[in-house]
Design an enzyme around this catalytic site. Structure first.
Site, PDB file in Angstrom:
ATOM      1  N   LYS A  32     -22.655 -22.956   1.108  1.00 51.18           N
ATOM      2  CA  LYS A  32     -23.020 -23.986   0.156  1.00 51.18           C
ATOM      3  C   LYS A  32     -21.687 -24.041  -0.676  1.00 51.18           C
ATOM      4  CE  LYS A  32     -26.580 -25.477  -0.767  1.00 51.18           C
ATOM      5  NZ  LYS A  32     -27.320 -26.674  -0.140  1.00 51.18           N
TER       6      LYS A  32
ATOM      7  N   TYR B 219     -24.896 -17.254   2.685  1.00 50.97           N
ATOM      8  CA  TYR B 219     -25.502 -18.480   2.358  1.00 50.97           C
ATOM      9  C   TYR B 219     -24.834 -19.212   1.390  1.00 50.97           C
ATOM     10  CZ  TYR B 219     -28.587 -21.320  -0.557  1.00 50.97           C
ATOM     11  OH  TYR B 219     -28.992 -22.081  -1.330  1.00 50.97           O
TER      12      TYR B 219
ATOM     13  N   THR C 252     -26.212 -25.047  -5.317  1.00 53.15           N
ATOM     14  CA  THR C 252     -26.885 -23.940  -5.927  1.00 53.15           C
ATOM     15  C   THR C 252     -25.923 -23.185  -6.943  1.00 53.15           C
ATOM     16  OG1 THR C 252     -27.743 -21.638  -5.417  1.00 53.15           O
ATOM     17  CG2 THR C 252     -26.310 -22.633  -3.851  1.00 53.15           C
ATOM     18  N   ASP C 253     -26.663 -22.519  -7.859  1.00 52.85           N
ATOM     19  CA  ASP C 253     -25.838 -21.558  -8.693  1.00 52.85           C
ATOM     20  C   ASP C 253     -25.111 -20.390  -7.912  1.00 52.85           C
ATOM     21  OD1 ASP C 253     -28.157 -20.077  -8.344  1.00 52.85           O
ATOM     22  OD2 ASP C 253     -28.489 -19.693 -10.278  1.00 52.85           O
TER      23      ASP C 253
HETATM   24  P1  NAD Z   1     -36.235 -25.072   2.704  1.00 52.23           P
HETATM   25  O1  NAD Z   1     -35.664 -23.913   3.656  1.00 52.23           O
HETATM   26  O2  NAD Z   1     -37.537 -24.960   2.174  1.00 52.23           O
HETATM   27  O3  NAD Z   1     -36.058 -26.303   3.190  1.00 52.23           O
HETATM   28  C1  NAD Z   1     -34.918 -26.753   3.972  1.00 52.23           C
HETATM   29  C2  NAD Z   1     -35.299 -27.999   4.855  1.00 52.23           C
HETATM   30  O4  NAD Z   1     -34.027 -28.376   5.562  1.00 52.23           O
HETATM   31  C3  NAD Z   1     -36.381 -27.728   5.953  1.00 52.23           C
HETATM   32  O5  NAD Z   1     -37.532 -28.573   5.885  1.00 52.23           O
HETATM   33  C4  NAD Z   1     -35.569 -27.805   7.470  1.00 52.23           C
HETATM   34  O6  NAD Z   1     -36.284 -28.106   8.130  1.00 52.23           O
HETATM   35  C5  NAD Z   1     -34.682 -28.769   7.062  1.00 52.23           C
HETATM   36  N1  NAD Z   1     -33.368 -28.445   7.861  1.00 52.23           N
HETATM   37  C6  NAD Z   1     -32.722 -27.297   8.026  1.00 52.23           C
HETATM   38  N2  NAD Z   1     -31.762 -27.460   8.777  1.00 52.23           N
HETATM   39  C7  NAD Z   1     -31.609 -28.711   9.005  1.00 52.23           C
HETATM   40  C8  NAD Z   1     -30.806 -29.488   9.963  1.00 52.23           C
HETATM   41  N3  NAD Z   1     -29.857 -28.871  10.673  1.00 52.23           N
HETATM   42  N4  NAD Z   1     -31.035 -30.939  10.194  1.00 52.23           N
HETATM   43  C9  NAD Z   1     -32.004 -31.297   9.444  1.00 52.23           C
HETATM   44  N5  NAD Z   1     -32.815 -30.535   8.483  1.00 52.23           N
HETATM   45  C10 NAD Z   1     -32.674 -29.519   8.439  1.00 52.23           C
HETATM   46  O7  NAD Z   1     -35.005 -25.157   1.202  1.00 52.23           O
HETATM   47  P2  NAD Z   1     -35.458 -25.365  -0.295  1.00 52.23           P
HETATM   48  O8  NAD Z   1     -35.811 -24.249  -0.909  1.00 52.23           O
HETATM   49  O9  NAD Z   1     -36.222 -26.786  -0.288  1.00 52.23           O
HETATM   50  O10 NAD Z   1     -33.990 -25.873  -0.544  1.00 52.23           O
HETATM   51  C11 NAD Z   1     -33.533 -27.405  -0.475  1.00 52.23           C
HETATM   52  C12 NAD Z   1     -32.079 -27.418  -1.026  1.00 52.23           C
HETATM   53  O11 NAD Z   1     -31.818 -27.022  -2.285  1.00 52.23           O
HETATM   54  C13 NAD Z   1     -31.116 -26.736   0.000  1.00 52.23           C
HETATM   55  O12 NAD Z   1     -29.773 -27.439   0.141  1.00 52.23           O
HETATM   56  C14 NAD Z   1     -30.753 -25.157  -0.876  1.00 52.23           C
HETATM   57  O13 NAD Z   1     -29.429 -24.915  -0.734  1.00 52.23           O
HETATM   58  C15 NAD Z   1     -30.671 -25.894  -2.277  1.00 52.23           C
HETATM   59  N6  NAD Z   1     -31.295 -25.007  -3.598  1.00 52.23           N
HETATM   60  C16 NAD Z   1     -32.265 -24.227  -3.454  1.00 52.23           C
HETATM   61  C17 NAD Z   1     -32.796 -23.437  -4.239  1.00 52.23           C
HETATM   62  C18 NAD Z   1     -34.063 -22.735  -4.253  1.00 52.23           C
HETATM   63  O14 NAD Z   1     -34.347 -21.666  -5.065  1.00 52.23           O
HETATM   64  N7  NAD Z   1     -34.760 -22.741  -3.250  1.00 52.23           N
HETATM   65  C19 NAD Z   1     -31.915 -23.457  -5.528  1.00 52.23           C
HETATM   66  C20 NAD Z   1     -30.853 -24.385  -5.509  1.00 52.23           C
HETATM   67  C21 NAD Z   1     -30.461 -25.044  -4.345  1.00 52.23           C
HETATM   68  O1  TDX Z   2     -38.765  -9.281  -0.662  1.00 51.10           O
HETATM   69  C1  TDX Z   2     -37.663  -9.573  -1.645  1.00 51.10           C
HETATM   70  N1  TDX Z   2     -37.524  -8.431  -2.834  1.00 51.10           N
HETATM   71  C2  TDX Z   2     -36.903  -8.840  -3.745  1.00 51.10           C
HETATM   72  O2  TDX Z   2     -36.665  -8.023  -4.346  1.00 51.10           O
HETATM   73  C3  TDX Z   2     -37.126 -10.838  -1.719  1.00 51.10           C
HETATM   74  C4  TDX Z   2     -37.309 -11.963  -0.895  1.00 51.10           C
HETATM   75  C5  TDX Z   2     -36.142 -10.980  -2.758  1.00 51.10           C
HETATM   76  N2  TDX Z   2     -36.158  -9.978  -3.769  1.00 51.10           N
HETATM   77  C6  TDX Z   2     -35.160 -10.072  -4.889  1.00 51.10           C
HETATM   78  C7  TDX Z   2     -33.750 -10.750  -4.433  1.00 51.10           C
HETATM   79  C8  TDX Z   2     -33.385 -11.553  -5.507  1.00 51.10           C
HETATM   80  O3  TDX Z   2     -32.871 -10.699  -6.534  1.00 51.10           O
HETATM   81  O4  TDX Z   2     -35.662 -11.265  -5.664  1.00 51.10           O
HETATM   82  C9  TDX Z   2     -34.697 -12.292  -6.247  1.00 51.10           C
HETATM   83  C10 TDX Z   2     -34.908 -13.488  -5.640  1.00 51.10           C
HETATM   84  O5  TDX Z   2     -34.813 -13.501  -4.006  1.00 51.10           O
HETATM   85  P1  TDX Z   2     -34.726 -15.041  -3.470  1.00 51.10           P
HETATM   86  O6  TDX Z   2     -36.141 -15.460  -3.565  1.00 51.10           O
HETATM   87  O7  TDX Z   2     -34.557 -14.490  -1.861  1.00 51.10           O
HETATM   88  O8  TDX Z   2     -33.904 -15.873  -3.877  1.00 51.10           O
HETATM   89  P2  TDX Z   2     -32.047 -15.721  -4.290  1.00 51.10           P
HETATM   90  O9  TDX Z   2     -31.652 -14.707  -3.397  1.00 51.10           O
HETATM   91  O10 TDX Z   2     -32.047 -15.490  -5.740  1.00 51.10           O
HETATM   92  O11 TDX Z   2     -31.699 -17.236  -3.714  1.00 51.10           O
HETATM   93  C11 TDX Z   2     -32.587 -18.421  -4.296  1.00 51.10           C
HETATM   94  O12 TDX Z   2     -31.992 -19.059  -5.422  1.00 51.10           O
HETATM   95  C12 TDX Z   2     -30.683 -19.902  -4.923  1.00 51.10           C
HETATM   96  C13 TDX Z   2     -32.880 -19.236  -3.031  1.00 51.10           C
HETATM   97  O13 TDX Z   2     -33.341 -18.560  -1.800  1.00 51.10           O
HETATM   98  C14 TDX Z   2     -31.612 -19.985  -2.686  1.00 51.10           C
HETATM   99  O14 TDX Z   2     -31.753 -21.127  -1.686  1.00 51.10           O
HETATM  100  C15 TDX Z   2     -31.141 -20.572  -3.761  1.00 51.10           C
HETATM  101  O15 TDX Z   2     -29.953 -21.455  -3.734  1.00 51.10           O
END
Ligand code: NAD
Ligand code: TDX
Length: 342
Positions: free
Chosen positions: A155, A151, A124-125
């Site tokens: 990562k 978190y 992640t960034d």
């Molecule tokens: P998510 O929380 O929606 O999904 C995570 C998945 O991993 C779930 O299905 C959960 O059951 C599984 N999991 C958790 N712990 C586990 C374990 N110990 N063993 C096996 N499975 C397990 O997350 P997401 O948003 O889909 O993110 C996926 C990946 O992308 C993560 O590595 C996250 O760090 C990365 N990422 C997410 C974002 C974002 O904006 N959501 C951005 C950049 C990178």
């Molecule tokens: O209730 C809220 N109110 C609010 O103002 C929530 C949940 C978030 N926020 C703000 C916090 C952040 O500035 O919104 C922005 C986005 O928040 P999140 O959706 O929690 O994302 P962020 O913390 O930026 O992290 C996300 O991007 C990178 C993902 O959750 C990560 O998994 C990913 O790696």
């Protein structure tokens, strides 16, 4: 046929990746290991081809389970499995270190024993910390790792264990670092789906601090295409930053959602800020564009519309989550904040 091993495939991005690969790479079979934590949802994998996609419930920290699940000499491991929500990591970091760091090490060890050809780590960034607002600085692959949340620290640590596996044991690795994803099936703890779900129910929308924190948003299908190309075209040992050049202040995102849903801005509440809240993320994706031949295909406007439509058309998916443990989570995170909202 190529065989790949995907972890975290029942989550938001992992399930989008699986759908993309099944549709666009007809010579690929997938084995998918997911522990089905609160964020894992089998509804995300409904109606997939059972011949080319095999789901196994299991924990990436459980070495025996990983040994049993990972196919010998498979073409690649894609590690999406993680604890992914910053706010949860602030309340308790244990699971973050366990899954994100120990789990990654277990996968690397087993991948080496099984002769896996390439290990793709989904990072992640956020590992690069926060950028000053109103600057023209961007995260590049040369930016220092300066994680600010538990978190992000977990990562970043995962990136180091991936690097060490390559330097010490010669594992072929690629790391992708993407910005904030949005799209269908994102768990409604994250900003966009939480705000859509609350607005649809005429509930208050809790915006942290002054709402001017900036995130660089990308539609999930653009991210997963980049991950696939990083596996196919990326150079071994390299990091690729993935972003859509789409910086937005949180408050602008929230008001756009309210406008699209036809709901009043009076639902917005400015609440107590997140501790250690990163101010700005902004990614320079030039390396991915030039080396991988990747580009975004979904504009912010189209992506938001598709996302809102999906949540509108899939209210059962949302209510299954909101009727479960999520209620307690929401109360713990937001009750006090909303009571003392500005
Ligand atoms: P998510 O929380 O929606 O999904 C995570 C998945 O991993 C779930 O299905 C959960 O059951 C599984 N999991 C958790 N712990 C586990 C374990 N110990 N063993 C096996 N499975 C397990 O997350 P997401 O948003 O889909 O993110 C996926 C990946 O992308 C993560 O590595 C996250 O760090 C990365 N990422 C997410 C974002 C974002 O904006 N959501 C951005 C950049 C990178
Ligand atoms: O209730 C809220 N109110 C609010 O103002 C929530 C949940 C978030 N926020 C703000 C916090 C952040 O500035 O919104 C922005 C986005 O928040 P999140 O959706 O929690 O994302 P962020 O913390 O930026 O992290 C996300 O991007 C990178 C993902 O959750 C990560 O998994 C990913 O790696």
């Amino acid at each position: 046929m190529r065989t790949i091993f995907v972890t975290g495939g029942a989550g938001f991005i992992g399930s989008a990746f699986i759908r993309y690969v099944l549709a666009e790479r007809t010579d690929v079979e997938i084995v998918d290991l997911d522990a089905l934590t609160y964020a894992g949802n089998l509804e995300n994998l409904a109606e997939l081809d059972p011949v080319r996609h095999r789901f196994i419930k299991g924990d990436i920290c459980d070495r025996e389970a990983v040994m049993a699940a990972m196919p010998e000499r498979c073409d690649a491991v894609f590690n999406f499995a993680a604890e992914s929500h910053v706010d949860r990591s602030i309340n308790s970091a244990d699971e973050f270190l366990r899954t994100n760091v120990i789990g990654t090490q277990v996968l690397l060890d087993v991948a080496r024993m099984k002769g896996v050809r390439r290990f793709v780590q989904i990072s992640t960034d956020e590992v690069m910390g926060s950028l000053p607002e109103d600057s023209d600085e961007f995260f590049t692959e040369r930016s220092e790792l300066r994680p600010n949340s538990p978190y992000a620290a977990s990562k970043a640590a995962a990136e180091f264990v991936v690097r060490a596996a390559r330097e010490t044991h010669g594992v072929d690795t690629v790391i992708t670092r993407c910005g904030n994803n949005y799209g269908p099936r994102q768990f409604p703890e994250k900003l966009i789906p939480l705000m859509i779900a609350n607005a649809m129910n005429d509930e208050p929308l809790p915006v942290y601090g002054d709402g001017k924190n900036v995130r660089d948003w990308i539609y999930v299908d653009d991210h997963v295409r980049a991950v696939c190309l990083a596996y196919e075209r990326g150079r071994s040992g390299e990091v690729y930053n993935i972003g859509a050049r789409n910086e937005r202040q949180n408050i602008d995102v929230v008001t756009s959602l309210l406008d699209a849903l036809g709901k009043p801005h009076s639902l917005i509440r400015f609440v107590e800020d997140r501790p250690g809240h990163d101010r700005r993320y902004a990614i320079d994706p030039t390396k991915a564009e030039t080396e991988l031949g990747w580009n975004t295909r979904t504009s912010w406007e189209d992506g938001l519309r598709k996302t809102i439509d999906w949540y509108r058309d899939n209210q059962d998916w949302v209510s299954h989550i909101r009727n479960g443990q999520y209620r307690d989570y929401y109360k713990t995170m937001y009750a006090a904040r909303l009571e003392s909202a500005l």
